[in-house]
Design a protein around this motif. Structure first.
Motif, PDB file in Angstrom:
ATOM      1  N   THR A 208     -34.772 -10.513  -5.178  1.00  0.00           N
ATOM      2  CA  THR A 208     -33.924 -10.587  -6.365  1.00  0.00           C
ATOM      3  C   THR A 208     -32.686 -11.385  -6.003  1.00  0.00           C
ATOM      4  O   THR A 208     -32.063 -11.144  -4.961  1.00  0.00           O
ATOM      5  CB  THR A 208     -33.528  -9.186  -6.869  1.00  0.00           C
ATOM      6  OG1 THR A 208     -32.874  -8.464  -5.820  1.00  0.00           O
ATOM      7  CG2 THR A 208     -34.753  -8.408  -7.311  1.00  0.00           C
ATOM      8  N   ARG A 312     -33.747  -5.952 -10.653  1.00  0.00           N
ATOM      9  CA  ARG A 312     -34.927  -6.780 -10.931  1.00  0.00           C
ATOM     10  C   ARG A 312     -34.718  -7.579 -12.220  1.00  0.00           C
ATOM     11  O   ARG A 312     -35.122  -8.736 -12.326  1.00  0.00           O
ATOM     12  CB  ARG A 312     -36.174  -5.906 -11.040  1.00  0.00           C
ATOM     13  CG  ARG A 312     -36.627  -5.294  -9.723  1.00  0.00           C
ATOM     14  CD  ARG A 312     -37.951  -4.547  -9.877  1.00  0.00           C
ATOM     15  NE  ARG A 312     -38.370  -3.975  -8.611  1.00  0.00           N
ATOM     16  CZ  ARG A 312     -38.309  -2.673  -8.308  1.00  0.00           C
ATOM     17  NH1 ARG A 312     -37.857  -1.817  -9.222  1.00  0.00           N
ATOM     18  NH2 ARG A 312     -38.705  -2.237  -7.130  1.00  0.00           N
ATOM     19  N   ALA A 313     -34.068  -6.939 -13.197  1.00  0.00           N
ATOM     20  CA  ALA A 313     -33.842  -7.603 -14.480  1.00  0.00           C
ATOM     21  C   ALA A 313     -32.827  -8.733 -14.352  1.00  0.00           C
ATOM     22  O   ALA A 313     -33.061  -9.860 -14.808  1.00  0.00           O
ATOM     23  CB  ALA A 313     -33.386  -6.587 -15.529  1.00  0.00           C
ATOM     24  N   GLY A 316     -33.996 -11.797 -11.976  1.00  0.00           N
ATOM     25  CA  GLY A 316     -35.066 -12.724 -12.349  1.00  0.00           C
ATOM     26  C   GLY A 316     -36.466 -12.217 -12.138  1.00  0.00           C
ATOM     27  O   GLY A 316     -37.429 -12.961 -12.339  1.00  0.00           O
ATOM     28  N   ASN A 317     -36.645 -10.954 -11.744  1.00  0.00           N
ATOM     29  CA  ASN A 317     -37.985 -10.449 -11.453  1.00  0.00           C
ATOM     30  C   ASN A 317     -38.585  -9.603 -12.575  1.00  0.00           C
ATOM     31  O   ASN A 317     -39.736  -9.192 -12.481  1.00  0.00           O
ATOM     32  CB  ASN A 317     -37.971  -9.601 -10.175  1.00  0.00           C
ATOM     33  CG  ASN A 317     -37.722 -10.448  -8.949  1.00  0.00           C
ATOM     34  OD1 ASN A 317     -37.508 -11.643  -9.049  1.00  0.00           O
ATOM     35  ND2 ASN A 317     -37.749  -9.817  -7.789  1.00  0.00           N
ATOM     36  N   LYS A 318     -37.803  -9.320 -13.607  1.00  0.00           N
ATOM     37  CA  LYS A 318     -38.289  -8.476 -14.700  1.00  0.00           C
ATOM     38  C   LYS A 318     -37.625  -8.906 -15.984  1.00  0.00           C
ATOM     39  O   LYS A 318     -36.405  -8.852 -16.101  1.00  0.00           O
ATOM     40  CB  LYS A 318     -37.986  -7.001 -14.411  1.00  0.00           C
ATOM     41  CG  LYS A 318     -38.499  -6.043 -15.472  1.00  0.00           C
ATOM     42  CD  LYS A 318     -38.136  -4.619 -15.114  1.00  0.00           C
ATOM     43  CE  LYS A 318     -38.615  -3.643 -16.189  1.00  0.00           C
ATOM     44  NZ  LYS A 318     -38.238  -2.248 -15.859  1.00  0.00           N
ATOM     45  N   ALA A 319     -38.422  -9.352 -16.941  1.00  0.00           N
ATOM     46  CA  ALA A 319     -37.879  -9.848 -18.206  1.00  0.00           C
ATOM     47  C   ALA A 319     -37.517  -8.694 -19.136  1.00  0.00           C
ATOM     48  O   ALA A 319     -38.210  -7.678 -19.189  1.00  0.00           O
ATOM     49  CB  ALA A 319     -38.890 -10.765 -18.887  1.00  0.00           C
ATOM     50  N   LEU A 320     -36.408  -8.852 -19.838  1.00  0.00           N
ATOM     51  CA  LEU A 320     -36.001  -7.900 -20.867  1.00  0.00           C
ATOM     52  C   LEU A 320     -36.113  -8.574 -22.227  1.00  0.00           C
ATOM     53  O   LEU A 320     -36.002  -9.804 -22.334  1.00  0.00           O
ATOM     54  CB  LEU A 320     -34.567  -7.443 -20.629  1.00  0.00           C
ATOM     55  CG  LEU A 320     -34.304  -6.540 -19.428  1.00  0.00           C
ATOM     56  CD1 LEU A 320     -32.805  -6.308 -19.262  1.00  0.00           C
ATOM     57  CD2 LEU A 320     -35.038  -5.214 -19.578  1.00  0.00           C
ATOM     58  N   ALA A 322     -35.255 -10.249 -25.662  1.00  0.00           N
ATOM     59  CA  ALA A 322     -34.113 -11.086 -26.012  1.00  0.00           C
ATOM     60  C   ALA A 322     -33.041 -10.261 -26.694  1.00  0.00           C
ATOM     61  O   ALA A 322     -33.321  -9.436 -27.566  1.00  0.00           O
ATOM     62  CB  ALA A 322     -34.564 -12.231 -26.930  1.00  0.00           C
ATOM     63  N   PRO A 326     -28.591  -5.701 -20.271  1.00  0.00           N
ATOM     64  CA  PRO A 326     -29.208  -5.079 -19.092  1.00  0.00           C
ATOM     65  C   PRO A 326     -28.429  -3.880 -18.567  1.00  0.00           C
ATOM     66  O   PRO A 326     -29.026  -2.958 -18.010  1.00  0.00           O
ATOM     67  CB  PRO A 326     -29.238  -6.217 -18.069  1.00  0.00           C
ATOM     68  CG  PRO A 326     -28.217  -7.192 -18.535  1.00  0.00           C
ATOM     69  CD  PRO A 326     -28.192  -7.089 -20.020  1.00  0.00           C
TER      70      PRO A 326
END
Length: 341
Positions: A208, A312-313, A316-320, A322, A326
């Protein structure tokens, strides 16, 4: 027998969460700073009388959930072969090289490596570099603070029976003598008991990057600690830091391993550098900014909460979805801007 052996040798009607909140709210709600080469209560507990072994975070600060120590080795020594019956123990190598034995296996740890030693598994370590430094964790805290204080008080003058009783009262089981730096050590890279996270790596081999450049690695996961503790290592390649924010349910602790940082907790600001530690209590707004060009932080949360998924969010490792905040999505609240410096 001497200290060189190191280890010999109607409440039911009240909801549990209410009691827990009351207990936490009874603790001080201000930041706590422990400077380099200092201990939590200004009581030195050196190993062998000359190797600093300073309490940094006390069981009194964590309601018994956690204690941490900062060990500086000026001798090539270590403790006896022992097990903690009720505690997991984690060591992060700040400086130097160490051989750790876990069960029947030995492994070499260098600067930046971390090892997790599960409760009940016999273990020991020995420093093999001329100088070394370990930052280590006991979870839950148990009675290790009292253990080291008593050893220091005795100063090697206790009887075998006294050492035996102290070990038993502290939840420590002796399994044999220490190992020596001069021993012929047969090493494995990955021990079968516990785990090792090498320098520059993360617990689950994921990366991350905060703001795309600042590595923020999970070293110990909440999955390893019944969600009571998570540990991260931050490598700051840029100045600055996060916005002022609040963790309603978690305490956060930072230990500076390199560089210079400015912290804010409530209305107070603190300057920290290598070797300094700061405890940031839950429910109090806080933030930090790296003020040196580069820096490193070892930091941890009690309990673990949702911080692994948060990083992670934002890493860059987990998309939330739009438009998702976060911070709010992971039980935090932004209450101000990042620090200006």
């Amino acid at each position: 027998m001497n200290r060189r052996a190191f280890v010999y040798t109607s409440l039911l009607s009240v909801p549990a969460f209410v009691l827990a909140n009351e207990a936490w709210n009874a603790l001080p709600r201000k930041a706590l700073v422990i400077k380099a080469q200092a201990s939590r209560f200004n009581q030195a507990t050196p190993f062998h009388g000359i190797n600093p072994n300073d309490l940094k975070l006390s069981s009194q600060d964590s309601k018994g959930k956690l204690s941490t120590f900062d060990y500086v080795g000026v001798e090539k020594v270590g403790p006896s072969y022992h097990a903690h019956l009720f505690q997991d123990e984690m060591f992060f190598v700040v400086e130097g090289e160490y051989v750790f034995q876990v069960g029947a296996e030995k492994t070499l740890l260098k600067t930046g490596d971390l090892i997790f030693l599960p409760r009940t598994i016999p273990h020991t370590w020995v420093q093999i570099s001329d100088r070394g430094q370990l930052f280590y964790f006991l979870q839950p805290a148990g009675k290790m603070e009292e253990f080291f204080l008593q050893l220091t008080k005795w100063d090697g003058k206790a009887t075998k029976a006294q050492y035996d009783k102290l070990g038993k009262d502290s939840g420590i089981q002796n399994h044999g003598p220490s190992i020596a730096a001069t021993d012929q050590h047969t090493l494995v890279d990955i021990p079968r008991n516990g785990f090792v996270v090498r320098a520059g790596n993360s617990r689950f081999n994921e990366k991350t990057l905060i703001n795309g450049v600042n590595a923020n690695d999970i070293k110990v996961s909440g999955k390893d600690t019944s969600n009571e503790l998570s540990i991260f290592e931050y490598h700051g390649a840029t100045k600055g830091g996060p916005p002022l924010h609040v963790h309603p349910h978690q305490d956060e602790v930072f230990y500076v391993t390199d560089g210079r940082y400015l912290f804010q907790c409530g209305d107070e600001k603190f300057e920290l550098q290598k070797g300094d530690m700061i405890f940031l209590p839950r429910s109090v707004p806080h933030t930090f900014a790296q003020v040196s060009a580069a820096g490193k932080l070892l930091f941890f949360f009690t309990p673990a909460g949702k911080m692994e998924d948060f990083f992670r969010a934002v890493g860059g490792n987990k998309a939330l979805p739009a438009g998702t905040d976060p911070f709010a999505a992971h039980d935090m609240k932004v209450v101000g801007d990042p620090l200006k410096f």
